[in-house]
Design an enzyme around this catalytic site. Structure first.
Site, mmCIF file in Angstrom:
data_model
loop_
_atom_site.group_PDB
_atom_site.id
_atom_site.type_symbol
_atom_site.label_atom_id
_atom_site.label_comp_id
_atom_site.label_asym_id
_atom_site.label_seq_id
_atom_site.Cartn_x
_atom_site.Cartn_y
_atom_site.Cartn_z
ATOM 1 N N GLY A 84 0.811 -1.220 0.000
ATOM 2 C CA GLY A 84 0.000 0.000 0.000
ATOM 3 C C GLY A 84 0.840 1.264 0.000
ATOM 4 N N GLY A 86 2.663 3.647 1.429
ATOM 5 C CA GLY A 86 3.299 3.900 2.719
ATOM 6 C C GLY A 86 3.875 5.302 2.816
ATOM 7 N N LYS A 102 3.924 11.799 -3.664
ATOM 8 C CA LYS A 102 4.765 10.819 -2.969
ATOM 9 C C LYS A 102 5.706 11.545 -2.012
ATOM 10 C CE LYS A 102 8.035 7.758 -5.104
ATOM 11 N NZ LYS A 102 8.186 6.813 -6.219
ATOM 12 N N GLY A 115 7.710 7.571 5.699
ATOM 13 C CA GLY A 115 6.697 8.111 4.787
ATOM 14 C C GLY A 115 7.181 9.273 3.938
ATOM 15 N N ARG A 172 -2.483 -1.772 -9.843
ATOM 16 C CA ARG A 172 -1.364 -2.672 -10.145
ATOM 17 C C ARG A 172 -1.855 -4.105 -10.073
ATOM 18 N NH1 ARG A 172 2.390 0.658 -6.794
ATOM 19 N NH2 ARG A 172 1.172 2.540 -6.457
ATOM 20 N N ASP A 238 3.607 -5.386 -7.374
ATOM 21 C CA ASP A 238 3.037 -4.094 -6.976
ATOM 22 C C ASP A 238 3.583 -2.959 -7.834
ATOM 23 O OD1 ASP A 238 5.334 -5.015 -5.262
ATOM 24 O OD2 ASP A 238 5.375 -2.894 -4.752
ATOM 25 N N ASP A 248 7.174 3.460 -10.920
ATOM 26 C CA ASP A 248 8.141 3.254 -9.856
ATOM 27 C C ASP A 248 9.582 3.305 -10.363
ATOM 28 O OD1 ASP A 248 9.498 2.677 -7.510
ATOM 29 O OD2 ASP A 248 7.796 1.539 -6.757
HETATM 30 P P1 AMP Z 1 8.736 0.723 -3.625
HETATM 31 O O1 AMP Z 1 10.054 0.046 -3.416
HETATM 32 O O2 AMP Z 1 8.831 2.193 -3.853
HETATM 33 O O3 AMP Z 1 7.882 0.023 -4.637
HETATM 34 O O4 AMP Z 1 7.963 0.604 -2.227
HETATM 35 C C1 AMP Z 1 7.561 -0.620 -1.679
HETATM 36 C C2 AMP Z 1 6.703 -0.362 -0.459
HETATM 37 O O5 AMP Z 1 7.455 0.294 0.559
HETATM 38 C C3 AMP Z 1 5.488 0.510 -0.715
HETATM 39 O O6 AMP Z 1 4.436 0.015 0.084
HETATM 40 C C4 AMP Z 1 5.953 1.870 -0.233
HETATM 41 O O7 AMP Z 1 4.873 2.693 0.150
HETATM 42 C C5 AMP Z 1 6.800 1.494 0.970
HETATM 43 N N1 AMP Z 1 7.813 2.522 1.276
HETATM 44 C C6 AMP Z 1 8.910 2.852 0.579
HETATM 45 N N2 AMP Z 1 9.602 3.852 1.178
HETATM 46 C C7 AMP Z 1 8.918 4.175 2.293
HETATM 47 C C8 AMP Z 1 9.097 5.128 3.361
HETATM 48 N N3 AMP Z 1 10.149 5.961 3.374
HETATM 49 N N4 AMP Z 1 8.174 5.163 4.346
HETATM 50 C C9 AMP Z 1 7.108 4.336 4.333
HETATM 51 N N5 AMP Z 1 6.878 3.417 3.387
HETATM 52 C C10 AMP Z 1 7.770 3.323 2.369
HETATM 53 MG MG MG Z 2 6.252 0.719 -5.673
#
Ligand code: AMP
Ligand code: MG
Length: 441
Positions: A84, A86, A102, A115, A172, A238, A248
């Site tokens: 989800g 995050g 983001k 976040g 996705r 995802d 992404d």
């Molecule tokens: P990604 O590698 O960008 O596809 O992210 C994979 C998951 O990690 C997703 O659910 C993102 O929302 C979460 N995520 C990545 N970076 C952060 C962060 N700094 N804080 C919280 N969630 C994160």
């Molecule tokens: Mg992602």
């Protein structure tokens, strides 16, 4: 101008799949880069977006409804049932496209993360996604990067920023997987797949056709990645959209010399997402989509469609090769790929030679045979976001100097004009051996 009215068709239709969430307040938001053309295309007034009110709107703090979207995903082959948004929020839809920010602070999906986003990676996504768009590859688009005035902790303290992007949608394969985990009956999955079909493939009527269309859209996108030397780096389910758009841009990178085993991501220890594996991984991800959709599509149909994947891949690849060479002659195409594999030249420069100076290609017999076929005119880019150039531009940007970033952005978003040798050619010898990319940054 008043704050634009956004639609909320997704949040309205799927309360089970979203969480109402608010963007955190930013101490000192400053617009770093705004995509004026995209802003106007979306019907926004760029001057208003630059105003204090406009910036708050982009940050997700304009008072409109914002949600974090839920999704699951197979990450490096393992199912994570709850990923989800995050660190991102859906602001809503405009003209049928998602507007999404983001780096907006923690949500229920943050799993301990802060976040937030760092300026370097947000500018990286901005530049690479806009380059991909200019190269004609289906992709999410970047509307703005705003520095937040916050220092965030990564390998050290780095400047924080948010990225505002648009997408055909943020649905996705992992979203479909999530519906199966959220609800026991198939109603939710049925509604989600119907919504996605009506939004992305409005001419189609059935779930079978929808699954097949997602396959074709993704195949075409990944075939273009392969032509351009793009390595996505984190092809988890995802990060595989139902629309076919590339999404992404965390650990992505382009290869210079044609070595199909290339991968750059620091967390991809076994090279699962190496350049040459991308078509097979797409097939694997689509099989996960099929599993999540059964019995909306019956098992036999899903199997049949999956069985057609290799043949459809051949077709998509052949189409890109024909675009590269200006001829669909299969033998000349096979020999070109052999030339690339054996000599490992710089991929982008090799394509340019076909336009500019074919005689300097080392395989003279191939050149003669290719010429004899009287190839159609081809369009090859001068510029891709070269790893060494982007890396250097982001370093300067992080220390406050955006000159290199803007020069590189100008070159890669106008890739079919020659912006000069300084934006062409591979990284210095040895650079790629050391170069690593990072995601979730
Ligand atoms: P990604 O590698 O960008 O596809 O992210 C994979 C998951 O990690 C997703 O659910 C993102 O929302 C979460 N995520 C990545 N970076 C952060 C962060 N700094 N804080 C919280 N969630 C994160
Ligand atoms: Mg992602």
């Amino acid at each position: 101008m008043n704050a634009p009215q956004l639609d909320h068709s997704y949040a309205d239709a799927f309360p089970e799949l979203v969480h109402a969430a608010h963007a955190e307040e930013q101490p000192d938001p400053q617009l770093v880069v705004l995509n004026d053309d995209l802003a106007r295309d979306l019907g926004f007034d760029p001057d208003w977006l630059r105003s204090a009110e406009g910036i708050q709107f982009l940050l997700g703090r304009g008072g409109n409804r914002t949600v974090a979207m839920g999704y699951a995903g197979h990450q490096f082959g393992q199912l994570s049932p709850q990923l989800g948004d995050g660190r991102a929020l859906l602001l809503g839809e405009i003209d049928g496209r998602d507007l999404h920010t983001k780096g907006t602070g923690p949500t229920v999906f943050s799993r301990g993360g802060d976040g937030r986003g760092a300026l370097g990676p947000m500018l990286r996504e901005y530049l690479v996604s806009e380059a991909m768009h200019a190269l004609g590859v289906p992709t999410t688009r970047a509307l703005a990067v705003i520095s937040t005035g916050r220092k965030i902790m990564r390998t050290g303290a780095v400047p924080g920023a948010v990225l505002v992007r648009t997408a055909a949608s943020h649905l996705r394969i992992g979203t479909v997987q999530y519906t199966r985990l959220v609800s026991r009956d198939m109603d939710l999955t049925d509604r989600l797949c119907t919504y996605a079909r009506q939004r992305h493939y409005p001419d189609l009527d059935t779930h079978d056709e929808f699954f097949s269309a997602v396959m074709d859209a993704q195949l075409s996108t990944v075939a273009q990645w392969m032509r351009l030397g793009f390595i996505h780096g984190v092809m988890n389910t995802d990060n595989t959209t139902l629309s076919g758009e590339t999404i992404d841009y965390g650990p992505c990178a382009f290869l210079d010399r044609f070595d199909p085993a290339t991968f750059f991501s620091s967390i991809d220890t076994h090279g699962r997402y190496a350049f040459r594996n991308q078509p097979a991984i797409l097939g694997w991800n689509l099989a996960r989509l099929a599993e999540a959709m059964v019995p909306l599509i019956d098992v036999e149909t899903a199997q049949e469609t999956m069985n057609s994947f290799p043949e459809r891949w051949e077709k998509a690849q052949a189409a890109e090769l024909a675009r590269t060479l200006g001829t669909d002659d299969a033998d000349i195409g096979r020999r070109w790929l052999e030339h690339l594999e054996v000599n490992a030249p710089d991929l982008t420069e090799s394509h340019r030679l076909l336009n500019d100076d074919p005689d300097s290609i080392s395989d003279a017999q191939w050149v003669a045979d290719w010429r004899a076929l009287d190839p159609q005119p081809m369009e090859h880019p001068f510029h891709i976001p070269r790893n060494h150039l982007l890396d250097a531009a982001l370093r300067s940007a992080e220390s406050g100097d955006l000159t290199d970033f803007h020069e590189l952005l100008d070159a890669v978003t106008d890739p079919y004009s020659d912006h000069g040798v300084e934006f062409r050619g591979p990284a210095p010898e040895g650079f790629d051996d050391m170069f690593r990319t990072f995601c979730g940054t």
